[in-house]
Design a protein around this motif. Structure first.
Motif, PDB file in Angstrom:
ATOM      1  N   ASP A 136       0.880  -1.146  -0.044  1.00 60.29           N
ATOM      2  CA  ASP A 136       0.026  -0.172  -0.088  1.00 60.29           C
ATOM      3  C   ASP A 136       0.880   1.349  -0.087  1.00 60.29           C
ATOM      4  OD1 ASP A 136      -2.422  -1.340   0.136  1.00 60.29           O
ATOM      5  OD2 ASP A 136      -2.283  -1.245   2.153  1.00 60.29           O
ATOM      6  N   ILE A 137       1.999   1.156   0.674  1.00 57.08           N
ATOM      7  CA  ILE A 137       2.817   2.384   0.963  1.00 57.08           C
ATOM      8  C   ILE A 137       3.558   2.637  -0.622  1.00 57.08           C
ATOM      9  CG2 ILE A 137       5.016   3.333   1.844  1.00 57.08           C
ATOM     10  CD1 ILE A 137       4.217   1.924   4.518  1.00 57.08           C
ATOM     11  N   ASP A 138       4.117   1.671  -1.251  1.00 57.33           N
ATOM     12  CA  ASP A 138       4.544   1.780  -2.512  1.00 57.33           C
ATOM     13  C   ASP A 138       3.465   2.149  -3.303  1.00 57.33           C
ATOM     14  OD1 ASP A 138       6.733   0.667  -1.810  1.00 57.33           O
ATOM     15  OD2 ASP A 138       6.616  -1.448  -2.506  1.00 57.33           O
ATOM     16  N   ARG A 139       2.136   1.920  -3.355  1.00 56.45           N
ATOM     17  CA  ARG A 139       1.157   2.366  -4.408  1.00 56.45           C
ATOM     18  C   ARG A 139       0.815   3.635  -4.033  1.00 56.45           C
ATOM     19  NH1 ARG A 139      -0.287   3.385  -8.805  1.00 56.45           N
ATOM     20  NH2 ARG A 139      -2.238   3.586  -9.134  1.00 56.45           N
ATOM     21  N   VAL A 140       0.860   4.112  -2.661  1.00 53.41           N
ATOM     22  CA  VAL A 140       0.678   5.652  -2.529  1.00 53.41           C
ATOM     23  C   VAL A 140       1.619   6.581  -2.703  1.00 53.41           C
ATOM     24  CG1 VAL A 140       0.453   7.340  -0.471  1.00 53.41           C
ATOM     25  CG2 VAL A 140      -0.706   5.412  -0.346  1.00 53.41           C
ATOM     26  N   ILE A 141       3.009   5.930  -2.907  1.00 48.43           N
ATOM     27  CA  ILE A 141       4.325   6.742  -3.225  1.00 48.43           C
ATOM     28  C   ILE A 141       3.840   6.828  -4.847  1.00 48.43           C
ATOM     29  CG2 ILE A 141       6.658   6.721  -3.635  1.00 48.43           C
ATOM     30  CD1 ILE A 141       6.722   5.505  -0.861  1.00 48.43           C
ATOM     31  N   ALA A 142       3.693   5.922  -5.383  1.00 48.98           N
ATOM     32  CA  ALA A 142       3.383   5.796  -6.808  1.00 48.98           C
ATOM     33  C   ALA A 142       2.443   6.812  -7.310  1.00 48.98           C
ATOM     34  CB  ALA A 142       3.150   4.452  -7.604  1.00 48.98           C
ATOM     35  N   MET A 143       1.287   6.783  -6.706  1.00 52.11           N
ATOM     36  CA  MET A 143       0.233   7.597  -6.771  1.00 52.11           C
ATOM     37  C   MET A 143       0.661   9.171  -6.679  1.00 52.11           C
ATOM     38  SD  MET A 143      -3.252   5.499  -5.484  1.00 52.11           S
ATOM     39  CE  MET A 143      -4.424   6.718  -5.904  1.00 52.11           C
ATOM     40  N   ALA A 144       1.398   9.370  -5.618  1.00 58.78           N
ATOM     41  CA  ALA A 144       1.824  10.738  -5.238  1.00 58.78           C
ATOM     42  C   ALA A 144       2.767  11.224  -6.475  1.00 58.78           C
ATOM     43  CB  ALA A 144       2.295  10.934  -3.868  1.00 58.78           C
ATOM     44  N   TRP A 145       3.548  10.497  -6.927  1.00 59.46           N
ATOM     45  CA  TRP A 145       4.354  10.965  -8.143  1.00 59.46           C
ATOM     46  C   TRP A 145       3.659  11.275  -9.261  1.00 59.46           C
ATOM     47  CZ3 TRP A 145       9.199  12.915  -8.286  1.00 59.46           C
ATOM     48  CH2 TRP A 145       9.999  12.635  -7.097  1.00 59.46           C
ATOM     49  N   GLU A 146       2.538  10.585  -9.446  1.00 62.66           N
ATOM     50  CA  GLU A 146       1.882  10.771 -10.852  1.00 62.66           C
ATOM     51  C   GLU A 146       1.194  12.188 -10.700  1.00 62.66           C
ATOM     52  OE1 GLU A 146      -0.978   7.363 -10.601  1.00 62.66           O
ATOM     53  OE2 GLU A 146       0.411   6.175 -11.140  1.00 62.66           O
ATOM     54  N   ASP A 147       1.572  12.676 -12.046  1.00 58.51           N
ATOM     55  CA  ASP A 147       1.090  14.145 -11.984  1.00 58.51           C
ATOM     56  C   ASP A 147      -0.507  14.331 -11.992  1.00 58.51           C
ATOM     57  OD1 ASP A 147       3.594  15.259 -12.103  1.00 58.51           O
ATOM     58  OD2 ASP A 147       3.758  15.216 -14.447  1.00 58.51           O
ATOM     59  N   ARG A 148      -1.292  13.412 -12.587  1.00 55.07           N
ATOM     60  CA  ARG A 148      -2.596  13.656 -12.644  1.00 55.07           C
ATOM     61  C   ARG A 148      -3.578  12.885 -11.747  1.00 55.07           C
ATOM     62  NH1 ARG A 148      -3.905  12.782 -18.937  1.00 55.07           N
ATOM     63  NH2 ARG A 148      -5.881  13.114 -18.209  1.00 55.07           N
ATOM     64  N   THR A 149      -2.890  12.250 -10.702  1.00 55.34           N
ATOM     65  CA  THR A 149      -3.529  11.465  -9.767  1.00 55.34           C
ATOM     66  C   THR A 149      -3.860  12.667  -8.536  1.00 55.34           C
ATOM     67  OG1 THR A 149      -2.472   9.281 -10.246  1.00 55.34           O
ATOM     68  CG2 THR A 149      -3.767   9.673  -8.189  1.00 55.34           C
ATOM     69  N   PRO A 150      -5.146  13.176  -8.292  1.00 56.08           N
ATOM     70  CA  PRO A 150      -5.138  13.916  -7.413  1.00 56.08           C
ATOM     71  C   PRO A 150      -5.119  13.530  -5.977  1.00 56.08           C
ATOM     72  CG  PRO A 150      -7.235  13.389  -8.072  1.00 56.08           C
ATOM     73  CD  PRO A 150      -6.263  12.742  -9.088  1.00 56.08           C
ATOM     74  N   PHE A 151      -5.006  14.242  -4.818  1.00 52.56           N
ATOM     75  CA  PHE A 151      -4.661  13.960  -3.474  1.00 52.56           C
ATOM     76  C   PHE A 151      -6.171  13.127  -3.144  1.00 52.56           C
ATOM     77  CE2 PHE A 151      -1.037  16.954  -3.135  1.00 52.56           C
ATOM     78  CZ  PHE A 151      -0.055  16.147  -2.731  1.00 52.56           C
ATOM     79  N   SER A 152      -7.150  13.697  -3.643  1.00 48.43           N
ATOM     80  CA  SER A 152      -8.384  13.247  -3.264  1.00 48.43           C
ATOM     81  C   SER A 152      -8.454  11.724  -3.726  1.00 48.43           C
ATOM     82  CB  SER A 152      -9.513  14.066  -3.694  1.00 48.43           C
ATOM     83  OG  SER A 152      -9.481  14.080  -5.324  1.00 48.43           O
ATOM     84  N   ALA A 153      -7.813  11.268  -4.689  1.00 49.84           N
ATOM     85  CA  ALA A 153      -7.940  10.022  -5.149  1.00 49.84           C
ATOM     86  C   ALA A 153      -7.262   9.008  -4.033  1.00 49.84           C
ATOM     87  CB  ALA A 153      -7.559   9.757  -6.597  1.00 49.84           C
ATOM     88  N   ILE A 154      -6.112   9.684  -3.541  1.00 39.91           N
ATOM     89  CA  ILE A 154      -5.367   8.837  -2.689  1.00 39.91           C
ATOM     90  C   ILE A 154      -6.154   8.895  -1.258  1.00 39.91           C
ATOM     91  CG2 ILE A 154      -3.264   8.915  -1.259  1.00 39.91           C
ATOM     92  CD1 ILE A 154      -1.869  10.195  -3.647  1.00 39.91           C
ATOM     93  N   GLU A 155      -6.864   9.846  -1.038  1.00 38.24           N
ATOM     94  CA  GLU A 155      -7.553   9.767   0.325  1.00 38.24           C
ATOM     95  C   GLU A 155      -8.917   8.791   0.061  1.00 38.24           C
ATOM     96  OE1 GLU A 155      -9.626  13.028   3.304  1.00 38.24           O
ATOM     97  OE2 GLU A 155      -9.130  13.733   1.450  1.00 38.24           O
ATOM     98  N   PHE A 156      -9.543   8.745  -1.113  1.00 34.98           N
ATOM     99  CA  PHE A 156     -10.581   8.084  -1.134  1.00 34.98           C
ATOM    100  C   PHE A 156     -10.134   6.548  -0.976  1.00 34.98           C
ATOM    101  CE2 PHE A 156     -13.140   5.212  -4.044  1.00 34.98           C
ATOM    102  CZ  PHE A 156     -14.407   5.661  -3.263  1.00 34.98           C
ATOM    103  N   GLN A 157      -8.976   6.072  -1.841  1.00 28.74           N
ATOM    104  CA  GLN A 157      -8.684   4.817  -1.778  1.00 28.74           C
ATOM    105  C   GLN A 157      -7.766   4.028  -0.438  1.00 28.74           C
ATOM    106  OE1 GLN A 157      -6.398   3.774  -5.386  1.00 28.74           O
ATOM    107  NE2 GLN A 157      -5.919   1.858  -4.729  1.00 28.74           N
ATOM    108  N   PHE A 158      -7.181   5.187   0.275  1.00 27.30           N
ATOM    109  CA  PHE A 158      -6.158   4.732   1.210  1.00 27.30           C
ATOM    110  C   PHE A 158      -6.582   5.368   2.666  1.00 27.30           C
ATOM    111  CE2 PHE A 158      -3.709   3.806  -2.410  1.00 27.30           C
ATOM    112  CZ  PHE A 158      -3.415   2.454  -2.225  1.00 27.30           C
ATOM    113  N   GLY A 159      -7.348   6.400   2.884  1.00 29.91           N
ATOM    114  CA  GLY A 159      -7.876   7.134   3.715  1.00 29.91           C
ATOM    115  C   GLY A 159      -6.590   8.274   4.179  1.00 29.91           C
ATOM    116  N   LEU A 160      -5.958   8.589   3.416  1.00 27.65           N
ATOM    117  CA  LEU A 160      -4.776   9.545   3.891  1.00 27.65           C
ATOM    118  C   LEU A 160      -5.049  10.885   3.320  1.00 27.65           C
ATOM    119  CD1 LEU A 160      -1.698   7.339   3.097  1.00 27.65           C
ATOM    120  CD2 LEU A 160      -2.580   7.456   5.196  1.00 27.65           C
ATOM    121  N   ALA A 161      -5.295  11.996   4.098  1.00 28.22           N
ATOM    122  CA  ALA A 161      -5.430  13.424   3.509  1.00 28.22           C
ATOM    123  C   ALA A 161      -4.054  13.764   3.039  1.00 28.22           C
ATOM    124  CB  ALA A 161      -5.626  14.259   4.854  1.00 28.22           C
TER     125      ALA A 161
END
Length: 97
Positions: free
Chosen positions: A12-37
């Motif tokens: 999960d941590i690896d996926r969050v890091i990958a999503m955070a590096w992606e330009d077009r993945t918003p923080f809200s998508a990370i929050e929805f999927q993993f519950g992290l603000a």
């Protein structure tokens, strides 16, 4: 960090890091999927990345319109990473190579 971030698996941590590096993945998508603000993602990235990588990431995402849904223009559509698994009929499909 919140309770949810303490329960993340290494995958999960690896996926969050990958999503955070992606330009077009918003923080809200990370929050929805993993519950992290957004603040939790920033803390996780600082904890998990080398200092130079974290500084480069922060400079990259700070103020970036595509990382915040409210700031996006309509031209920026939904982005789906090739690393993201497809969901079909409520079953997770495996990648075929």
């Amino acid at each position: 960090m919140n309770e949810k971030s303490k329960q993340l698996t290494p995958e999960d941590i690896d996926r969050v890091i990958a999503m955070a590096w992606e330009d077009r993945t918003p923080f809200s998508a990370i929050e929805f999927q993993f519950g992290l603000a957004e603040a939790d993602v920033i803390k996780l990235m600082k904890r998990e990345l080398k200092l130079s990588s974290w500084k480069r990431w922060r400079a990259r995402v700070q103020g970036r319109k595509t990382k915040h849904v409210a700031k996006r223009t309509e031209e920026v559509g939904r982005f789906k990473s090739k690393a993201q698994k497809q969901i079909t009929y409520n079953k997770i499909s495996k990648k075929k190579y």
